[in-house]
Design a protein around this motif. Structure first.
Motif: not given
Length: 734
Positions: A260-284
């Motif tokens: 979902n590229t449109p949603a990704a663009k909205i989120l990464v512009e408003k919440y840039p810290r999400m780029l470096i957050q990792k899930d339980n498997d350690g993946q960004t």
């Protein structure tokens, strides 16, 4: 108590509540067997239809439970009927599941429920737990929605003790259901109405996997306006960067997973810290996008990486290198090149190894010719656009390989270079990629003198793995190539000993027929034999074996298989040739139309069709006899190793070519005879006769001629040794 219905396949033993249908053949009604998550929805739909049509849906949704009562005889009878019906449902479900899935789910249930006393509902719930996709297509009332008990634990700190609290929980549960459907159907007015009541919020968990309404919106809609409206409904006291599901995935992770590229663009512009957050498997999120081959979303995330914190977190260490490997493995070398520009160094050889494993194959002769004319406007059509993509992919791969080598040379001490290029250059040799070897050697010259764990250098490793393009690099070397004529490994094997080994299975499997495989092996042996010194031909290794002894020992089974293959083919073709000989000989002495009783001359002698018949029949007879004799000579051959190089393939080629000519001329003779007998007064009959004759010949050619082509190419075609590879703009002169 109902005895039965009018339908013979539907019998009710005791009461309508416990139907017991018989003669239901599940494989006919349930065609999609459950074996993986991507099949679950289709399988589930079929099972629900089956159970609903037989009034047995209650056995899996919990509405039809095991009977209870105080009358022992009645209870026993009803329990028996219930168990019979429940067992039918279990058998239907298990009959619609793959063998592996059946064994897995039964093992799980037996661990949970002793004596395998599980019900159809237990089986249904367990399968759902294992195979249900994370987001199930919306169905109001589906158990994917959070239940009342879940609501108690999540929204109440104490047990419900009165009706008012119970009503609040039930009301909230219903609100979740309607919010779920409103988001799935993208009805903003509906969603606003539910949220305005302030019973539930977009950050509340509404699925059993811990997904919130916002997670669901990322999955079900790529409408940026709808998504932004939902984001505005986020309570002020909640941070979206901390909003994760049970697997530790943020909204940006979901945008990466579901592309979902449109949603990704909205989120990464408003919440840039999400780029470096990792899930339980350690993946960004970037790693997730790359692993799912979602290039556009990955590029969107890359375009928003602009801080040192982002770069240090994403592009360093093992996890950082994995991003490059993911991009290379997806064959997107342009994206990999963009990623590489963000790295200051590489911590291991895995990037070069990934390039060696995924480097695009060389262009064919026609693709190289097409690439020359691709800029001509008249010729810039679909074919050339495909060639252009292939050329661009190779250019991107070459550029990436060069940049990785330069970065390694620049950021790593020269004393450690060996750790970075040894495995990649050996892998490139095994993959038969001379371009990779050339670039690495040109930029890191010492790389060509590396050795494998067994002490084999690049050329020796190429001979072992039958990598002819790497072996051909000997022709581009200067006087250093003489070193390989006498070089030995740690076991005293010279280059000819290595050529005498059996080729790897993945190389031999590319060749059709055991006879062609042994021929291929002999060609390698003879080629290396011409290259090495004369003394090496009889030289013994540490085990006291000459190269010829090694070849005989390692190829014993292959020679036996080649003999069986050749005899089997010769026997089959011998029968065919004998049948053709018999048929065309009989046709020659019983010509169509008969003979003149006075002169004995055929009646249709002066007819053109008769002339065609006579010539075709004679050619078919003579070539069939030649083919028969040739195949018989194969059956009487001694089948020595050397015979597979030229003698046996030559005989098989001659036999197949003459058989092909014989079959073709026989069909032409038959067509001419048909026209003589039935087409004298109807010339239009020539059209279907000619069409069927041509179709038969074409069919025969399509089935048999490829084998002839393979044999001729392998025996008389251009040698695989000494060929020029694609032009690479670097010198290669060790």
């Amino acid at each position: 108590m109902a005895a039965s219905s009018s339908n013979p396949s539907f019998i009710v033993e005791i009461g309508e509540e416990y139907p017991s249908p018989s003669h239901v053949y599940t494989p006919i009604l349930v065609t999609v067997k459950l074996s993986s998550k991507d099949r679950y929805n289709a399988w589930k739909t079929q099972i629900l239809c089956l159970l609903t049509s037989h009034n047995m849906l209650g056995f899996i949704n919990g509405k039809v439970v095991r009977p209870k009562g105080n009358v022992p005889r009645k209870l026993a009878r009803e329990t028996e009927a219930w168990m019979r019906s429940d067992s039918i449902v279990k058998s239907w479900i298990l009959g619609s599941v793959s063998e592996q899935a059946t064994m897995y789910v039964v093992d799980r249930l037996m661990c949970k429920i002793p004596n395998a006393d599980f019900t159809a509902k237990d089986l249904w719930d367990e399968l759902k737990c294992i195979y249900a996709p994370e987001i199930i297509p919306p169905e109001i009332g589906e158990t994917e929605i959070i239940t009342e008990e879940d609501a108690k634990s999540k929204y109440k700190s104490k047990e419900v003790t009165n009706e008012d609290e119970r009503e609040k929980i039930e009301s909230k549960t219903e609100a979740y259901k309607f919010l779920y459907e409103g988001i799935v159907k993208r009805k903003m007015n509906w969603v606003n109405h539910i949220l305005d009541e302030e019973k539930v919020y977009v950050t509340d968990i509404i699925t059993i996997h811990g997904n919130t309404a916002l997670h669901l919106a990322v999955v079900t809609s790529k409408d940026p306006e709808f998504f932004e409206e939902l984001l505005k409904k986020t309570p002020e006291n909640i941070s979206l960067t901390d909003l994760k599901n049970s697997e530790g995935r943020t909204l940006l992770h979901f945008a990466a997973i579901f592309d979902n590229t449109p949603a990704a663009k909205i989120l990464v512009e408003k919440y840039p810290r999400m780029l470096i957050q990792k899930d339980n498997d350690g993946q960004t999120p970037l790693a997730v996008a790359l692993s799912n081959l979602h290039t556009e979303t990955a590029k969107c995330l890359l375009n928003n990486i602009d801080t040192d914190i982002h770069k240090d977190t994403l592009f360093s260490g093992t996890s950082g290198v994995e991003l490059l490997v993911l991009a290379i493995s997806s064959k997107d070398f342009e994206l990999a090149g963009t990623l590489l520009s963000l790295y200051s160094n590489l911590d291991s050889d895995v990037v070069l190894m990934a390039i060696a494993q995924n480097y695009p194959c060389e262009l064919s002769f026609w693709e190289r010719r097409a690439a020359v004319f691709e800029d001509i406007p008249i010729l810039n059509v679909t074919v050339f656009s495909f060639v252009k993509r292939r050329v661009q992919t190779r250019d991107d791969a070459l550029s990436l390989l060069t940049d990785v080598c330069l970065l390694t040379r620049r950021s790593i001490s020269s004393s450690l270079h060996k750790n970075y290029y040894t495995n990649p250059i050996l892998e490139a040799t095994r993959q038969n990629s001379p371009e990779v070897v050339k670039i690495i050697v040109y930029l890191i010259p010492d790389a060509f003198w590396i050795a494998s764990e067994d002490g084999h250098n690049v050329i020796q490793y190429a001979v072992i793995n039958r990598s002819e393009k790497i072996y051909n690099l000997l022709n581009e070397m200067s006087e250093h190539k003489n070193v390989y004529k006498t070089s030995k490994d740690s076991f005293g094997n010279n280059l000819l000993h290595l050529a005498a080994r059996l080729a790897p299975a993945e190389k031999l499997n590319l060749i059709s027929g055991a006879a062609l495989r042994i021929q291929y092996e002999l060609q390698w042996y003879k080629e290396v034999e011409r290259f090495v010194c004369s003394l090496n031909i009889t030289q013994k290794n540490s085990f006291g074996e000459t190269p010829q002894m090694v070849f005989t020992r390692t190829h014993k089974d292959l020679v036996t298989d080649g003999e069986k293959w050749m005899k089997s083919a010769a026997e089959s073709y011998t029968i065919t040739a004998a049948l053709i000989t018999t048929i065309v000989f009989a046709a020659a002495i019983t010509v169509p139309g008969g003979n003149n009783q006075n002169t004995g001359v055929p009646i249709f002698t002066n007819n053109l069709a008769f002339t065609i018949f006579a010539i075709s029949d004679a050619m078919s007879l003579f070539t069939a006899v030649m083919s028969l004799l040739m195949f018989l000579s194969i059956l009487t051959t001694r089948f020595a190793e050397e015979d597979f190089l030229y003698k046996l393939p030559r005989k098989l080629i001659i036999g197949l070519v003459t058989l092909f000519i014989s079959t073709t001329t026989m069909i032409i003779a038959f067509g001419a005879a048909l026209f003589l007998v039935f087409g004298q007064k109807n010339a239009s009959l020539l059209i279907p006769i000619g069409a069927l004759t041509g179709l038969t010949i074409t069919f025969f050619v399509a089935l048999q001629f490829p084998l002839v082509v393979d044999l001729m190419r392998a025996t008389y075609g251009r040698s695989i040794f000494g060929r020029n590879t694609d032009y690479i703009p670097v010198p290669f002169n060790i």
